[in-house]
Design an enzyme around this catalytic site. Structure first.
Site, PDB file in Angstrom:
ATOM      1  N   TYR A  97       2.411  30.373  29.387  1.00 48.91           N
ATOM      2  CA  TYR A  97       2.153  31.993  28.486  1.00 48.91           C
ATOM      3  C   TYR A  97       1.003  32.267  28.017  1.00 48.91           C
ATOM      4  CZ  TYR A  97       2.589  29.878  23.784  1.00 48.91           C
ATOM      5  OH  TYR A  97       2.239  29.208  22.643  1.00 48.91           O
ATOM      6  N   ARG A 148      -7.806  31.961  31.245  1.00 49.08           N
ATOM      7  CA  ARG A 148      -6.863  30.846  30.573  1.00 49.08           C
ATOM      8  C   ARG A 148      -5.524  30.761  31.197  1.00 49.08           C
ATOM      9  NH1 ARG A 148      -6.016  30.208  24.454  1.00 49.08           N
ATOM     10  NH2 ARG A 148      -4.511  32.045  24.745  1.00 49.08           N
ATOM     11  N   ARG A 196      19.102  22.537  39.683  1.00 43.25           N
ATOM     12  CA  ARG A 196      18.369  21.638  38.999  1.00 43.25           C
ATOM     13  C   ARG A 196      17.948  20.478  39.757  1.00 43.25           C
ATOM     14  NH1 ARG A 196      19.280  17.349  35.166  1.00 43.25           N
ATOM     15  NH2 ARG A 196      17.575  17.325  33.416  1.00 43.25           N
ATOM     16  N   LYS A 207      -1.336  25.844  28.180  1.00 41.19           N
ATOM     17  CA  LYS A 207      -0.659  26.695  27.393  1.00 41.19           C
ATOM     18  C   LYS A 207       0.869  26.592  27.879  1.00 41.19           C
ATOM     19  CE  LYS A 207      -1.141  31.021  24.459  1.00 41.19           C
ATOM     20  NZ  LYS A 207      -1.096  30.162  23.105  1.00 41.19           N
ATOM     21  N   GLU A 230      -4.965  20.788  15.238  1.00 45.31           N
ATOM     22  CA  GLU A 230      -4.830  22.238  15.158  1.00 45.31           C
ATOM     23  C   GLU A 230      -3.681  22.678  14.349  1.00 45.31           C
ATOM     24  OE1 GLU A 230      -4.631  24.247  19.027  1.00 45.31           O
ATOM     25  OE2 GLU A 230      -3.253  22.411  19.731  1.00 45.31           O
TER      26      GLU A 230
END
Ligand code: PDD
Length: 286
Positions: free
Chosen positions: A33, A52, A101, A150, A182
């Site tokens: 995301y 990114r 799945r 991310k 962070e």
């Protein structure tokens, strides 16, 4: 007002925006995301977010469904269709819906799922929180070892946010091997005199888009930048501290684990950096 949400090329009222229960984003957190802020109806630092995104996708062997020009058009459509003046555009790309799945990735016949929605936040830039600063606590960093990608695996950061909430503060700082990595959803910094200290880039942290811009503006404003890790004790004894992210911009941190940082209120260097960041970003917004 109901938002217009983008799902795989369609712009739909949010009540009609849906993805499959077999989507790998839902079943496996197999997705990435980006959060891009919007000020004055324009996108902040758009191109680095695209770069990114492409890197996150490529690190996970996922197709990038659009080129940068297409992404820009979609983002602009989202801003326009939702009449967004100030807030964020959220973008998620997952490995798509293989129809069942399975741990193994599907083949190229399964296209990625693309979802975008907007979050209106009037007053985002003129945030009252920036005038008082955030208080943080420290917790162990129990995330996986590829935090530079991310991904939507945000359970542990959510647990960090809940730990902060329970402690009556604003956020948690993750600590690994005695030093800060962070914040739950932001990069962390301390200030000593004219020097800004922040952890260098590696797989241990997300390579913040705001971080890049802020460190550039700091250097241009004759502030010193030192990229090294720091401990909680060092943060507690710093002159100032702050975090950066696309949604909080530059946010002062005034307390760490119950101990005031500096005077216990936002200091001059961080206030200046926030002002420079917002001015420059508004100027360059597209
Ligand atoms: N979070 N570190 C982590 C773990 C993050 O999740 C984020 C961003 C950052 C700052 O990156 P940037 O400056 O590019 O926003 C650092 C976004 C805002 C979020 O999850 O909402």
């Amino acid at each position: 007002m109901s938002r217009i949400v983008h799902v795989n090329g369609a712009y739909l009222p949010e009540s009609e925006a849906m993805v499959s229960v077999f989507d790998r984003g839902f079943l496996m957190a197999d997705g990435v995301y980006e959060v891009t802020s919007v000020l004055d109806g324009k996108l902040i630092d758009f191109t680095p977010h695209c770069v990114r995104l492409a890197r996150s996708l490529s690190e996970l062997d996922m197709q990038n469904p659009h080129d940068d020009a297409d992404w820009l058009e979609i983002f602009r459509q989202m801003v326009a269709r939702n009449d967004l003046a100030e807030g964020m555009v959220y973008l998620q790309v997952t490995r798509g819906n293989p129809g069942d799945r399975d741990f193994a990735y599907p083949g190229p016949e399964v296209s990625p799922t693309v979802v975008l929605f907007t979050q209106s936040k009037p007053g985002l830039a003129d945030s009252p929180a920036a005038k008082v600063g955030w208080r943080v606590i420290s917790i162990p960093d129990l995330r996986w070892d590829r935090r530079d990608i991310k991904t939507v695996q945000l359970l542990y950061p959510s647990m960090g946010k809940m730990a902060a909430k329970k402690a009556g503060v604003d956020d948690s700082w993750f600590v690994q091997d005695g030093v800060v990595t962070e914040g739950t959803s932001n990069n962390a910094y301390i200030v000593k005199g004219n020097r800004i200290i922040t952890r260098p880039l590696s797989h241990d942290i997300l390579h913040g888009i705001t971080r890049v811009a802020v460190l550039r503006f700091a250097a241009e404003a004759q502030m010193e930048v030192e990229e090294r890790a720091f401990s909680i004790a060092e943060a507690q004894n710093a002159d100032e501290a702050f975090i950066t992210s696309a949604s909080a911009f530059v946010m002062p941190v005034v307390e760490v684990d119950g101990k005031a940082v500096g005077a216990g209120k936002p200091g001059p260097l961080v206030a200046r950096l926030r002002e420079i960041y917002l001015d420059e970003m508004r100027r360059a917004a597209i």
